[in-house]
Design a protein around this motif. Sequence first.
Motif, PDB file in Angstrom:
ATOM      1  N   ASP A   1       0.830  -1.208   0.000  1.00 33.04           N
ATOM      2  CA  ASP A   1       0.000   0.000   0.000  1.00 33.04           C
ATOM      3  C   ASP A   1       0.860   1.252   0.000  1.00 33.04           C
ATOM      4  N   ILE A   2       2.035   1.222   0.642  1.00 36.22           N
ATOM      5  CA  ILE A   2       2.927   2.385   0.747  1.00 36.22           C
ATOM      6  C   ILE A   2       4.372   1.889   0.600  1.00 36.22           C
ATOM      7  N   ILE A   3       5.206   2.708  -0.073  1.00 38.25           N
ATOM      8  CA  ILE A   3       6.655   2.399  -0.157  1.00 38.25           C
ATOM      9  C   ILE A   3       7.409   3.563   0.464  1.00 38.25           C
ATOM     10  N   LEU A   4       8.220   3.229   1.502  1.00 40.12           N
ATOM     11  CA  LEU A   4       9.112   4.200   2.138  1.00 40.12           C
ATOM     12  C   LEU A   4      10.505   3.971   1.533  1.00 40.12           C
ATOM     13  N   LEU A   5      11.063   4.981   0.837  1.00 39.61           N
ATOM     14  CA  LEU A   5      12.243   4.781  -0.033  1.00 39.61           C
ATOM     15  C   LEU A   5      13.352   5.758   0.320  1.00 39.61           C
ATOM     16  N   ASP A   6      14.519   5.158   0.627  1.00 38.33           N
ATOM     17  CA  ASP A   6      15.710   5.987   0.895  1.00 38.33           C
ATOM     18  C   ASP A   6      16.252   6.481  -0.441  1.00 38.33           C
ATOM     19  N   ILE A   7      16.790   7.700  -0.464  1.00 39.32           N
ATOM     20  CA  ILE A   7      17.305   8.266  -1.726  1.00 39.32           C
ATOM     21  C   ILE A   7      18.693   7.737  -2.047  1.00 39.32           C
ATOM     22  N   ILE A   8      19.578   7.844  -1.093  1.00 43.03           N
ATOM     23  CA  ILE A   8      21.001   7.507  -1.350  1.00 43.03           C
ATOM     24  C   ILE A   8      21.214   6.038  -1.021  1.00 43.03           C
ATOM     25  N   MET A   9      21.408   5.240  -2.105  1.00 45.60           N
ATOM     26  CA  MET A   9      21.694   3.806  -1.969  1.00 45.60           C
ATOM     27  C   MET A   9      22.682   3.430  -3.055  1.00 45.60           C
ATOM     28  N   PRO A  10      23.493   2.401  -2.815  1.00 41.81           N
ATOM     29  CA  PRO A  10      24.473   1.970  -3.832  1.00 41.81           C
ATOM     30  C   PRO A  10      23.771   1.264  -4.990  1.00 41.81           C
ATOM     31  N   ALA A  11      24.480   1.219  -6.106  1.00 41.87           N
ATOM     32  CA  ALA A  11      24.023   0.510  -7.311  1.00 41.87           C
ATOM     33  C   ALA A  11      22.832   1.217  -7.962  1.00 41.87           C
TER      34      ALA A  11
END
Length: 904
Positions: free
Chosen positions: A53-63
């Motif tokens: 229902d919801i996605i909590l997404l970090d901006i800075i990630m590798p790859a």
Amino acid sequence: MENRKIRILAIDDNRDNLVTLKALIQDEFPEAAVSIAQNGREGLELAAAEDPDIILLDIIMPAMDGFEVCTRLKSDQKLRDIPVVFLTAIKGDKESRIKALESGAEAFLAKPIDEIELIAQIRAMMKIRESNIQKRTEKESLAALVEEKTRELQDSNRKTLRLLEAVRREQSLIQAIFDSIPGYLYVYDEEGKLIRWNRKHETMTGFSAEELSHMTLGKWFNQEDLVRVNAAVRDVFEKGYGEVEAHLILKNGKMMLTRSSGAPLEWNGHKYFTGIGVDITEQKRIHEAFLESQSILRAAFENSQAGIAIADAPDGKLRYVNKAGLLIRNKSEQEIVQDIDIHKYAESWRIMHLDGTPYAEEDVPLARAILKGETCSEEFIIRRDTLEDRYVLANAAPIRDSHNAIKAGIVVFLDITERKIMELQLQQNMDDLLESQRIAHLGTWRMNLETNQVVWSAELYKMYGFDPSEPPPPYPEHMKLFTPESWKKLSTALEHTSTTGLPYEVELETVAADGRHGWMWARGEAVKNSNGDITELWGAAQDITERKKTESELLYLSYHDHLTELYNRRFFEEELVRLDTVENLPLSVIMCDVNGLKLVNDSFGHDSGDALLRNAAKTIGCVCREGDVIARIGGDEFVVVLPKTSAEETVLIANRIKELASKEKVANIELSISYGYETKTTDKQSILEIVANAENHMYRHKLYERSSIRSKTIDLIMNTLFEKSNREAMHSNRVSRHCQSIATKMGFNKDAANQMKIAGLIHDIGKIGVDEKILNKPGQLTIDERRDIERHPEIGWKILSSTNEFSELAQFVLNHHERWDGSGYPNGLKGEAIQVEARIIGVADAYDAMTSERSYKKGMSQEDAVIELKRCSGTQFDPYIVNVFVSLVLPGTTGHKRVNLRPI
């Protein structure tokens, strides 16, 4: 949102952040399913698999950073509706925020994560998620609907094409057989040249075959008709069929109205149109005449004040109802016509008989016309939905075809509500008039002056007791219906009215058929014709027998005393004036007064007092002569007027009245009458002075006799009381002795002590006014009986205070039930305010009541009674009197404390 399980996907390369995030979410949403991914690729795979229902997404990630992950999510048709919230530590990076929004993110959360903000964002994202799901669902539904409608349209087009093909084949068939059809047949080419025709074409138009071979379409019609014809030809080639009405120009120059219809035809690779034309001149004339008559009929129907309805046979389906019909039912045509057949007329139209009972379906006039072929006319009621009743006159008839079969039925119905209401009101008025005449005993009559024929109303028959089925007696015999005096009065009045035209009004004494006499009020008036001549007499007569009887009774009552039936004061005063003449001298007046009336009323009740007055009236009446006037002019006063009677004769009459009165008794009380008289001997004397002098003499005698009479009456009352109750007699004697003893011990002188003896003896004299059953009741008294008993001190006071001899004792009797503490009756006196004599009676009375035997209780012993007296000393009784009674009066009480006598 909290009512279902929430699915949340958190994507962050830092596991600690994921653990913290999951804990915060599940703390607020325990039922939430939280999935975690530590890189972008894993996050995309979980999103595709679980549809969160919801996605909590970090901006800075590798790859693969958060921007790329978000871009891929939003480009995926299945995942693009999932709200994405970026988790970032970059607070003031405007460029990153713009990039995040461009990639499709819905919101930001700054790190470190604020729990309240997180929860708020989750709630907001869930609303966005639900909205996205709803929009996607609606979009999918719309797409499916479009696809479905497209298929339906394609199917419809295919069916249309097949239908058109069938039409073409049908047209080819028609063209093959058109030569067999009546009317003029034709085939024209595309240029409008006639190339084929049938024989009828020649005969109808008058042109030969040679002439027809050179005809074109434009030669047949004038310019106006040709426009319509060309349009029809275009319809033939474009639509496959054309039809037109136009005037065909014949060879002789006349015009023939035709209806032509055509269809396209392909022949040898060329296009033609073929068709048939018929002469519709007569048909048109008939049709127009029909339309005109139909229009007239419809206008007549629609503007008719009568309702009109037509129904088909045999089911009775309503085909037509005009405006008036709709108005009667107060419904629209659609409401009335739909689904109503012959079996629902009565129910749907709410048709009832005039008495309010419902119609059977087959009895409704329209149903009778359709089912039985009857022509009928009836009145009935139609009840609207508002429960308003409308009265209707309906005329129904069948409509038959040429074979006499019933094809329909028609009913014409008029709203006669106003007329019916007037008829009913008129009938009601007539009924009310007849009922009013019956109640008022009012009859009417009419007499023709030329024939002397008389007509009576029913009430007049009733008044005289004649049979109403027979004619009334002839006018000459009417004289038998009245007393001679009344007939003379009536015949004179009739003669006067018949000659002058003036009305009369008289009261007449009547003689009924059975000889009964009565009274009638009669009024008569003259009836004139158009020329002003008096032709009839009309009148009303009312039976006033009861009124006359009542007037007589009222007159009697106005001059008579209702109790004694002697004359009253009013009659006496009027008669005194009438008798005050020289012819009646000497004129004597005797004034009489019944002694002790108030004492009898107070002691034995007003019934006994009334009996005393009636006996007095009877006694006076026995002595007086015919012509003497006897009247009751006051409560206990009577007067006798004696015309032509001397003083000596008057004395004898007065003494005779007194003598006879002494022999009369009421309730064992001897009737006593005091009198005074005076005689008028000359016309110079005033009769009013004579009456006043007689009254003064009467009062002097009354004063002289009153004391001894009342004393005897009181003795008689006590004896009567003791006769009513032996228990009261013994009680009064004991109380009398105790009172005398107490008074003696208290230092009363001999006369005062004897007075106390008398007071004790008569202290309950008021019980003469108490029911004997209560006095002798063996059991305890009820509350009402106790209240009745407690009236006896006041009754006793009234009796005793009427005599000088006992007036002082009256106060002692009145207060002997008062209490030392003020709680006694009847006046609630307290302490020294109560006469000492009354206090003595109270102690003696109470002691005797306690020690006396009763059927419902055993008398107290002397010791117990003394204890009770002392207990109530200072509350109910005077302590001093109790001590005197206990210490000095009662036997065997010498051991009690000595009493210091106080002066009285």
